[in-house]
Motif scaffolding. Structure first.
Motif, PDB file in Angstrom:
ATOM      1  N   ARG A 227       9.311   3.983 -25.651  1.00 24.32           N
ATOM      2  CA  ARG A 227       9.926   4.976 -24.768  1.00 24.32           C
ATOM      3  C   ARG A 227       9.625   4.669 -23.305  1.00 24.32           C
ATOM      4  O   ARG A 227      10.448   4.927 -22.425  1.00 24.32           O
ATOM      5  N   VAL A 228       8.433   4.132 -23.032  1.00 24.75           N
ATOM      6  CA  VAL A 228       8.080   3.817 -21.645  1.00 24.75           C
ATOM      7  C   VAL A 228       9.019   2.758 -21.080  1.00 24.75           C
ATOM      8  O   VAL A 228       9.587   2.917 -19.995  1.00 24.75           O
TER       9      VAL A 228
ATOM     10  N   SER B 194      15.485   5.095 -18.960  1.00 24.10           N
ATOM     11  CA  SER B 194      16.201   4.750 -17.736  1.00 24.10           C
ATOM     12  C   SER B 194      15.541   5.445 -16.548  1.00 24.10           C
ATOM     13  O   SER B 194      15.090   6.587 -16.658  1.00 24.10           O
ATOM     14  N   PRO B 195      15.452   4.780 -15.405  1.00 22.77           N
ATOM     15  CA  PRO B 195      14.756   5.356 -14.242  1.00 22.77           C
ATOM     16  C   PRO B 195      15.504   6.535 -13.649  1.00 22.77           C
ATOM     17  O   PRO B 195      16.738   6.586 -13.663  1.00 22.77           O
TER      18      PRO B 195
ATOM     19  N   VAL C 211      12.213   8.946  -8.438  1.00 22.22           N
ATOM     20  CA  VAL C 211      11.847  10.356  -8.348  1.00 22.22           C
ATOM     21  C   VAL C 211      10.456  10.564  -8.946  1.00 22.22           C
ATOM     22  O   VAL C 211      10.159  10.083 -10.034  1.00 22.22           O
ATOM     23  N   ARG C 212       9.619  11.289  -8.248  1.00 20.27           N
ATOM     24  CA  ARG C 212       8.207  11.504  -8.610  1.00 20.27           C
ATOM     25  C   ARG C 212       7.559  10.179  -9.014  1.00 20.27           C
ATOM     26  O   ARG C 212       7.016  10.006 -10.104  1.00 20.27           O
ATOM     27  N   PHE C 213       7.593   9.252  -8.095  1.00 23.18           N
ATOM     28  CA  PHE C 213       7.089   7.905  -8.333  1.00 23.18           C
ATOM     29  C   PHE C 213       5.578   7.909  -8.498  1.00 23.18           C
ATOM     30  O   PHE C 213       4.862   8.530  -7.714  1.00 23.18           O
ATOM     31  N   ASP C 214       5.097   7.230  -9.537  1.00 24.99           N
ATOM     32  CA  ASP C 214       3.645   7.092  -9.739  1.00 24.99           C
ATOM     33  C   ASP C 214       3.186   5.679  -9.379  1.00 24.99           C
ATOM     34  O   ASP C 214       2.395   5.493  -8.481  1.00 24.99           O
ATOM     35  N   HIS C 215       3.695   4.680 -10.087  1.00 29.29           N
ATOM     36  CA  HIS C 215       3.369   3.292  -9.780  1.00 29.29           C
ATOM     37  C   HIS C 215       4.301   2.375 -10.560  1.00 29.29           C
ATOM     38  O   HIS C 215       5.003   2.829 -11.469  1.00 29.29           O
TER      39      HIS C 215
ATOM     40  N   TYR D   1       2.801  -5.053 -16.285  1.00 31.89           N
ATOM     41  CA  TYR D   1       2.505  -5.365 -17.680  1.00 31.89           C
ATOM     42  C   TYR D   1       3.480  -4.682 -18.631  1.00 31.89           C
ATOM     43  O   TYR D   1       3.563  -5.047 -19.806  1.00 31.89           O
ATOM     44  N   LEU D   2       4.205  -3.687 -18.124  1.00 25.91           N
ATOM     45  CA  LEU D   2       5.269  -3.050 -18.892  1.00 25.91           C
ATOM     46  C   LEU D   2       6.637  -3.433 -18.353  1.00 25.91           C
ATOM     47  O   LEU D   2       7.654  -3.099 -18.955  1.00 25.91           O
ATOM     48  N   ASN D   3       6.644  -4.115 -17.200  1.00 24.23           N
ATOM     49  CA  ASN D   3       7.885  -4.452 -16.494  1.00 24.23           C
ATOM     50  C   ASN D   3       8.722  -3.199 -16.302  1.00 24.23           C
ATOM     51  O   ASN D   3       9.935  -3.184 -16.542  1.00 24.23           O
ATOM     52  N   SER D   4       8.066  -2.134 -15.881  1.00 23.68           N
ATOM     53  CA  SER D   4       8.740  -0.853 -15.758  1.00 23.68           C
ATOM     54  C   SER D   4       8.132  -0.049 -14.623  1.00 23.68           C
ATOM     55  O   SER D   4       6.935  -0.175 -14.328  1.00 23.68           O
ATOM     56  N   CYS D   5       8.975   0.754 -14.006  1.00 22.56           N
ATOM     57  CA  CYS D   5       8.525   1.683 -12.983  1.00 22.56           C
ATOM     58  C   CYS D   5       8.108   2.977 -13.673  1.00 22.56           C
ATOM     59  O   CYS D   5       8.884   3.567 -14.422  1.00 22.56           O
ATOM     60  N   VAL D   6       6.885   3.425 -13.464  1.00 20.49           N
ATOM     61  CA  VAL D   6       6.383   4.656 -14.063  1.00 20.49           C
ATOM     62  C   VAL D   6       6.611   5.789 -13.077  1.00 20.49           C
ATOM     63  O   VAL D   6       6.028   5.815 -11.988  1.00 20.49           O
ATOM     64  N   ALA D   7       7.477   6.721 -13.461  1.00 21.95           N
ATOM     65  CA  ALA D   7       7.844   7.825 -12.577  1.00 21.95           C
ATOM     66  C   ALA D   7       8.166   9.042 -13.432  1.00 21.95           C
ATOM     67  O   ALA D   7       7.690   9.154 -14.568  1.00 21.95           O
ATOM     68  N   ALA D   8       8.994   9.944 -12.894  1.00 27.07           N
ATOM     69  CA  ALA D   8       9.265  11.197 -13.598  1.00 27.07           C
ATOM     70  C   ALA D   8       9.878  10.964 -14.969  1.00 27.07           C
ATOM     71  O   ALA D   8       9.620  11.716 -15.911  1.00 27.07           O
ATOM     72  N   HIS D   9      10.678   9.908 -15.129  1.00 28.17           N
ATOM     73  CA  HIS D   9      11.430   9.711 -16.365  1.00 28.17           C
ATOM     74  C   HIS D   9      10.564   9.286 -17.536  1.00 28.17           C
ATOM     75  O   HIS D   9      10.948   9.492 -18.691  1.00 28.17           O
TER      76      HIS D   9
END
Length: 353
Positions: free
Chosen positions: A81-82, A86-87, A178-182, A186-194
């Motif tokens: 899921r991470v 979709s961002p 939106v609500r960006f964390d980092h 290592y996941l090739n993903s942007c961790v944010a609100a989604h």
């Protein structure tokens, strides 16, 4: 800009010049994901093929494997899921039209590389920028509380959008999240609100999975030496895996999980830990509205332990804890006090546009 952001930026530039090769290059960034899956497969093989052979009790071995399977399923589910969510990009209503963007750029100094130098603006430029952005927000019915040190609304010159509260530009992904964390390479993903809930659940199940392996592996090692086994091909991989997972479950993964639970309890993001948001109307205001409400903001209405979307927020509008509100903070609707602490100041929310 971090080292991996430089790589991502150069890859996007290369893709604009060579779409086919650039796409293949960007897909190669999933190599870390592939390595992680291979490590998981190798760990599972060692756990199944060695631990179950050494532990002689069928009942005990079955219990270990059932719990192992459940933890593995939840961990892989959250992991999927991470990286597949979709961002959450900034909605179109926050995007400047070309004419308004041109007016803003006309009163903004840029360096030779084309980056805006917001800290070198004079008073006339600051006033003009503030007026342009305030007029745009008013025309679109947008209410924002975060501003910069010059009381200007925050604008992304690369994405050409007025940044919603708690939104930041991800230099690795190349857009405002939106609500960006980092961004996690290592996941090739942007961790944010989604996908933040899924990210925290992945960390939780990963650390729990490792601890369970450590418990089962320790018993297998003790049984091995107590029963006189003479199989180096069994004990060496098992000991190596046990040491690796024991260390990883404490640091860095265990510490990373503890850190993000601290952020959740304070309703902060990794980005906000590095740069405290400036909320107009109160220099000491923050988004902390009480521990349980903070947890609900991230995990939603229920099913907290499952990587399914349960959030009730859109990531654009956030409750605010005003500590020393000034007169202009009265434009925000007061919703009451935090239930967890009657001594807290009233909280307010940015009204929906």
């Amino acid at each position: 800009m971090s080292w991996y952001s430089v790589i991502y930026t150069k890859a996007r530039h290369f893709r604009s010049q060579s779409p086919v090769l650039g796409t293949l290059l960007q897909w190669s960034f999933y190599v870390c994901v592939l390595i992680e899956l291979l490590l998981y497969g190798g760990s599972s093989f060692v756990y199944f093929s060695i631990t179950t052979q050494i532990i002689e009790s069928d009942i005990q071995a079955s219990i270990y494997l059932v719990v192992y399977g459940l933890l593995s399923f939840m961990m892989v589910w959250a992991y999927a899921r991470v990286i597949s969510s979709s961002p959450n990009r900034v909605p179109r209503e926050y995007e400047f039209d070309e004419a308004t963007d041109a007016k803003l750029r006309a009163v903004t100094p840029f360096n030779p590389q084309g980056r805006p130098m917001m800290d070198q603006c004079n008073e006339t430029q600051v006033a003009a920028q503030r007026r342009i952005m305030d007029e745009f927000a008013a025309a679109r019915g947008i209410t924002l509380v975060e501003v910069d040190q010059h009381s200007r609304l925050r604008y992304c010159y690369e994405c050409r959008v007025l940044k919603p509260d708690r939104t930041h530009h991800c230099s690795s992904c190349g857009f405002c999240a939106v609500r960006f964390d980092h961004h996690c390479p290592y996941l090739n993903s942007c961790v944010a609100a989604h996908n933040y809930k899924f990210f925290v659940l992945f960390l939780m199940y990963l650390v729990t999975w490792m601890i369970w392996n450590v418990v089962g592996g320790l018993q297998a090692i003790i049984v091995y030496f107590c029963t006189g086994y003479d199989r180096l091909d069994m004990i060496i991989p098992l000991c190596c895996l046990w040491v690796l997972q024991t260390a990883s479950s404490i640091w860095p993964l265990g510490e990373l999980l503890r850190y993000h639970w601290l952020l959740i309890s304070l309703n902060e993001t990794t980005c906000e830990q590095a740069k405290i948001p400036n909320i107009r109307g109160d220099p000491k205001a923050n988004y902390d509205v009480g521990r349980w409400k903070n947890i609900e903001i991230v995990f939603g209405w229920g099913l907290w332990l499952f990587p399914v979307r349960t959030t009730t927020t859109d990531g654009l509008h956030h409750p605010i804890n005003y500590v020393e509100p000034a007169a202009d903070a009265a434009q925000f609707r007061v919703t009451g006090t935090a239930e967890s602490d009657p001594t807290r100041s009233p909280t307010a929310t940015t009204p929906l546009p």
